[in-house]
Write a protein that holds these residues in place. Structure first.
Motif, PDB file in Angstrom:
ATOM      1  N   ALA A 168      30.780 -20.815  52.727  1.00  0.00           N
ATOM      2  CA  ALA A 168      31.663 -20.584  53.873  1.00  0.00           C
ATOM      3  C   ALA A 168      31.016 -19.643  54.878  1.00  0.00           C
ATOM      4  O   ALA A 168      31.115 -19.836  56.093  1.00  0.00           O
ATOM      5  N   PHE A 172      30.342 -21.226  58.617  1.00  0.00           N
ATOM      6  CA  PHE A 172      31.000 -20.701  59.815  1.00  0.00           C
ATOM      7  C   PHE A 172      30.071 -19.802  60.628  1.00  0.00           C
ATOM      8  O   PHE A 172      30.166 -19.778  61.854  1.00  0.00           O
ATOM      9  N   TYR A 236      39.223 -19.782  64.260  1.00  0.00           N
ATOM     10  CA  TYR A 236      38.805 -20.533  63.075  1.00  0.00           C
ATOM     11  C   TYR A 236      37.444 -20.054  62.567  1.00  0.00           C
ATOM     12  O   TYR A 236      37.209 -20.019  61.353  1.00  0.00           O
ATOM     13  N   SER A 239      38.102 -16.483  60.989  1.00  0.00           N
ATOM     14  CA  SER A 239      38.915 -16.614  59.784  1.00  0.00           C
ATOM     15  C   SER A 239      38.121 -17.265  58.649  1.00  0.00           C
ATOM     16  O   SER A 239      38.187 -16.829  57.492  1.00  0.00           O
ATOM     17  N   GLY A 240      37.357 -18.313  58.975  1.00  0.00           N
ATOM     18  CA  GLY A 240      36.544 -18.970  57.950  1.00  0.00           C
ATOM     19  C   GLY A 240      35.424 -18.083  57.449  1.00  0.00           C
ATOM     20  O   GLY A 240      35.106 -18.067  56.250  1.00  0.00           O
ATOM     21  N   TYR A 243      36.841 -15.630  55.115  1.00  0.00           N
ATOM     22  CA  TYR A 243      37.150 -16.262  53.825  1.00  0.00           C
ATOM     23  C   TYR A 243      35.951 -16.162  52.875  1.00  0.00           C
ATOM     24  O   TYR A 243      36.123 -16.028  51.655  1.00  0.00           O
ATOM     25  N   ALA A 249      42.321 -16.462  53.845  1.00  0.00           N
ATOM     26  CA  ALA A 249      42.163 -16.675  55.278  1.00  0.00           C
ATOM     27  C   ALA A 249      43.502 -16.958  55.919  1.00  0.00           C
ATOM     28  O   ALA A 249      44.436 -17.446  55.267  1.00  0.00           O
ATOM     29  N   SER A 251      43.834 -19.130  58.238  1.00  0.00           N
ATOM     30  CA  SER A 251      43.827 -20.528  58.652  1.00  0.00           C
ATOM     31  C   SER A 251      43.461 -21.416  57.473  1.00  0.00           C
ATOM     32  O   SER A 251      43.023 -20.940  56.419  1.00  0.00           O
ATOM     33  N   ASN A 252      43.627 -22.715  57.677  1.00  0.00           N
ATOM     34  CA  ASN A 252      43.139 -23.689  56.708  1.00  0.00           C
ATOM     35  C   ASN A 252      41.625 -23.799  56.896  1.00  0.00           C
ATOM     36  O   ASN A 252      41.155 -24.271  57.928  1.00  0.00           O
ATOM     37  N   VAL A 253      40.880 -23.339  55.912  1.00  0.00           N
ATOM     38  CA  VAL A 253      39.432 -23.229  56.061  1.00  0.00           C
ATOM     39  C   VAL A 253      38.793 -24.598  56.264  1.00  0.00           C
ATOM     40  O   VAL A 253      37.877 -24.761  57.096  1.00  0.00           O
ATOM     41  N   GLY A 256      39.602 -25.757  59.788  1.00  0.00           N
ATOM     42  CA  GLY A 256      38.846 -24.938  60.720  1.00  0.00           C
ATOM     43  C   GLY A 256      37.381 -25.325  60.770  1.00  0.00           C
ATOM     44  O   GLY A 256      36.776 -25.380  61.850  1.00  0.00           O
ATOM     45  N   GLY A 257      36.785 -25.598  59.615  1.00  0.00           N
ATOM     46  CA  GLY A 257      35.387 -26.000  59.577  1.00  0.00           C
ATOM     47  C   GLY A 257      35.148 -27.311  60.309  1.00  0.00           C
ATOM     48  O   GLY A 257      34.149 -27.465  61.020  1.00  0.00           O
TER      49      GLY A 257
END
Length: 283
Positions: A168, A172, A236, A239-240, A243, A249, A251-253, A256-257
């Motif tokens: 991650a 990111f 994103y 946040s990623g 994570y 996080a 957000s939804n990783v 977001g990715g």
């Protein structure tokens, strides 16, 4: 006497004819040379381009942790995290993004202002090779700054910065740096003076990074501000990246990715086409 060249010399003569490429595949030598030039350009003044941003970012950590006592927890996806541990990854990502933009936004702009843009346009490099070298230089500077900030934070008491999900962090950190490198290249093509690039930095990049959840959890915001955060691509990225250290996080990783990857692809295509057309470069 015949003036025709020997038959064995014909392929060489044809290959050297005007308009016929002599490098039919990737010009690895030229690509490497331009990449090294871009890296050396910022590394020769590393005190200004690497260590100064690292120290400035560390000051954010010092000020905010001292002001809050450094122990106030922040709720991330329902899990309480010490404020210093929450803040540190976001600051690293923020520094990487800003310095990736700073590097790429300078490359072509200084050439236009100094009249040396021909040094980028005349060498036997394809548009893709030119783009890859300049983006690579910006990404390298971003990771140098990020690494310097990470090392400095290891010595600050109260910060426990241990990579938990390296993939991650790499995903990111890399895609975020590429994103800002593309934005910087678009800026350097569009801008006609340093004031234009500074305006983009001050009125677009800086606000979006500061309002991306670097210093706070977006779950604590009002619904309208939460909606704004979720359309901010910097949110994103940060946040990623966070994570990767906390395994939590805002957000939804996965989503977001994919969002950041999609934006990078679109910006890459736009940069490629504009660079190939010579937009505001060949006038």
């Amino acid at each position: 006497m015949s003036i025709q060249p020997p038959s064995g010399d014909m392929p060489s003569a044809v290959a050297n004819a005007p308009g016929v490429p002599t490098i039919r595949n990737v010009n690895w030598g030229g690509l490497r040379t331009l990449y090294i030039k871009e890296v050396r350009r910022f590394f020769k003044v590393q005190l200004q381009t690497v260590w100064a941003p690292a120290i400035t970012t560390l000051m954010f950590l010092v000020i905010f942790t001292v002001a809050t006592g450094g122990k106030r927890p922040v709720s991330v996806a329902g899990v309480d995290v010490p404020f210093a541990d929450f803040l540190a990854p976001g600051l690293i990502a923020m520094a990487m993004l800003q310095n990736s933009f700073a590097n790429s936004s300078f490359s072509l702009l200084v050439g236009k202002i100094q009249g040396t843009i021909v040094d980028y346009l005349m060498p036997p490099l394809s548009t893709g090779e030119l783009l890859a070298a300049m983006v690579g230089g910006a990404v390298t500077r971003a990771w140098c700054v990020g690494g310097a900030v990470f090392l400095a934070m290891q010595f600050w008491p109260g910060v426990h910065l241990v990579p938990q999900h390296p993939l991650a962090i790499i995903w990111f950190g890399l895609l975020g740096s590429v994103f800002l490198a593309f934005v910087g290249l678009l800026t350097s093509m569009w801008a006609e003076k340093f004031d234009h690039a500074a305006a983009v930095q001050n009125f677009l990049i800086a606000p979006l990074t500061l309002l991306s959840g670097t210093f706070y959890s977006v779950d604590k915001l009002a619904p309208a501000f939460q909606a704004f955060s979720h359309i901010n691509p910097f949110f994103y990225i940060i946040s990623g990246f966070r994570y990767g250290f906390l395994l939590n996080a805002d957000s939804n990783v996965m989503v977001g990715g994919l969002v950041v990857l999609g934006i990078d692809i679109v910006l890459g295509i736009v940069c490629y086409r504009l660079l190939r057309s010579g937009w505001k470069l060949k006038n």
